[in-house]
Design a protein around this motif. Structure first.
Motif, mmCIF file in Angstrom:
data_model
loop_
_atom_site.group_PDB
_atom_site.id
_atom_site.type_symbol
_atom_site.label_atom_id
_atom_site.label_comp_id
_atom_site.label_asym_id
_atom_site.label_seq_id
_atom_site.Cartn_x
_atom_site.Cartn_y
_atom_site.Cartn_z
ATOM 1 N N ASN A 34 -8.522 11.187 -10.129
ATOM 2 C CA ASN A 34 -7.349 11.868 -9.556
ATOM 3 C C ASN A 34 -7.497 12.112 -8.055
ATOM 4 O OD1 ASN A 34 -9.390 13.751 -9.716
ATOM 5 N ND2 ASN A 34 -8.028 15.433 -10.343
ATOM 6 N N LEU A 35 -8.364 11.350 -7.395
ATOM 7 C CA LEU A 35 -8.592 11.501 -5.959
ATOM 8 C C LEU A 35 -8.219 10.221 -5.231
ATOM 9 C CD1 LEU A 35 -12.061 13.309 -6.109
ATOM 10 C CD2 LEU A 35 -9.797 14.362 -5.829
ATOM 11 N N PHE A 36 -7.769 10.395 -3.966
ATOM 12 C CA PHE A 36 -7.346 9.255 -3.140
ATOM 13 C C PHE A 36 -7.837 9.483 -1.723
ATOM 14 C CE2 PHE A 36 -4.416 7.094 -0.278
ATOM 15 C CZ PHE A 36 -4.321 5.832 -0.850
ATOM 16 N N CYS A 37 -8.452 8.462 -1.132
ATOM 17 C CA CYS A 37 -8.988 8.553 0.224
ATOM 18 C C CYS A 37 -8.001 7.934 1.209
ATOM 19 C CB CYS A 37 -10.339 7.849 0.308
ATOM 20 S SG CYS A 37 -11.086 7.923 1.963
ATOM 21 N N ILE A 38 -7.652 8.672 2.254
ATOM 22 C CA ILE A 38 -6.718 8.160 3.260
ATOM 23 C C ILE A 38 -7.439 7.545 4.454
ATOM 24 C CG2 ILE A 38 -5.015 9.871 2.568
ATOM 25 C CD1 ILE A 38 -5.649 11.407 5.105
ATOM 26 N N ASP A 39 -8.756 7.598 4.477
ATOM 27 C CA ASP A 39 -9.521 7.016 5.581
ATOM 28 C C ASP A 39 -9.997 5.603 5.277
ATOM 29 O OD1 ASP A 39 -9.272 9.207 7.229
ATOM 30 O OD2 ASP A 39 -11.061 10.196 6.431
ATOM 31 N N CYS A 40 -10.032 5.213 4.018
ATOM 32 C CA CYS A 40 -10.480 3.856 3.654
ATOM 33 C C CYS A 40 -9.302 2.906 3.807
ATOM 34 C CB CYS A 40 -11.009 3.834 2.222
ATOM 35 S SG CYS A 40 -12.520 4.800 1.992
ATOM 36 N N GLU A 41 -9.426 1.961 4.730
ATOM 37 C CA GLU A 41 -8.336 1.035 5.010
ATOM 38 C C GLU A 41 -8.246 -0.087 3.982
ATOM 39 O OE1 GLU A 41 -8.844 -0.394 8.938
ATOM 40 O OE2 GLU A 41 -8.568 1.571 9.889
ATOM 41 N N ALA A 42 -9.338 -0.431 3.336
ATOM 42 C CA ALA A 42 -9.322 -1.498 2.346
ATOM 43 C C ALA A 42 -8.579 -1.042 1.092
ATOM 44 C CB ALA A 42 -10.753 -1.901 1.988
#
Length: 216
Positions: A34-42
């Protein structure tokens, strides 16, 4: 949300499937993705609590929650990174949230789909869902859809060609030609009128008996 403030990760967030079981931590207690990273561009998928500790400990991470089987995000996690001023907010479990995507508006009663009537005077500009307050959209997905439609409309209006000047030039040219023809006709008529009428010549019959030379 304005079109110039739309981040590149938003559309990926809206299409990501959450609340699946993390295959790397099957035996762990908090293995729900249930987590999402906004810094990972891939391109990425949702990850769990343990994946965050291992791979995203220094990144900006958004936690997605569930409300009536629909994904929501707390406003406190978005107000610094995303403009949500046009999206309807809701208070769920004492927390102010926004929905990620459009929700179905039909309810099934005895196997028949029925649209629930509402007395609200506000509605979503994208899906027409009734809103509680004077907002434009019911979710982040509808907001993004509205921005895309505005951009397409702007492109179409920018590609239109203005033919007004050409039409004006054509009218002027036609009018000038018509005037020239009228002037020629007037000049020809005047010239024709100025010509004197032809003089009649009277042919006189010869009088008397013709004289012939004598024969010798």
């Amino acid at each position: 949300m304005k079109k110039e403030l739309v981040p590149s990760w938003l559309e990926l967030l809206l299409t990501t499937q959450f609340f699946t079981i993390c295959m790397s931590h099957l035996s762990s207690a908090r293995n729900e993705c249930n987590l999402f990273c906004i810094d990972c561009e891939a391109p990425q998928v949702a990850f769990c609590y343990y994946c965050r500790q291992r791979h995203h400990s220094t990144h900006r991470v958004i936690q997605v929650r569930r409300s009536s089987y629909h994904d929501v995000v707390r406003v406190a996690e978005l107000h610094d990174i995303l403009d949500i001023s046009d999206v309807q907010t809701y208070v769920i479990n004492s927390a102010t949230v926004v929905f990620l995507n459009e929700r179905p508006q039909q309810q099934r009663v005895c196997g028949v789909s029925v649209v629930k009537a509402s007395s609200s005077s506000y509605s979503c500009e994208s899906c027409n869902r009734a809103l509680l307050d004077a907002f434009r959209f019911c979710s982040l997905g509808c907001n993004l859809k509205g921005i895309k439609e505005d951009m397409e409309t702007t492109v179409v209006m920018g590609n239109k060609t203005d033919y007004t000047s050409n039409d004006d030039d054509m009218d002027l040219s036609t009018g000038s030609t018509a005037n020239t023809e009228n002037n020629r006709e007037s000049y020809s008529d005047a010239e024709y009128c100025e010509k004197p009428p032809p003089t009649k010549t009277t042919r006189h019959r010869r009088k008397g008996i013709p004289r012939r030379a004598p024969f010798f």
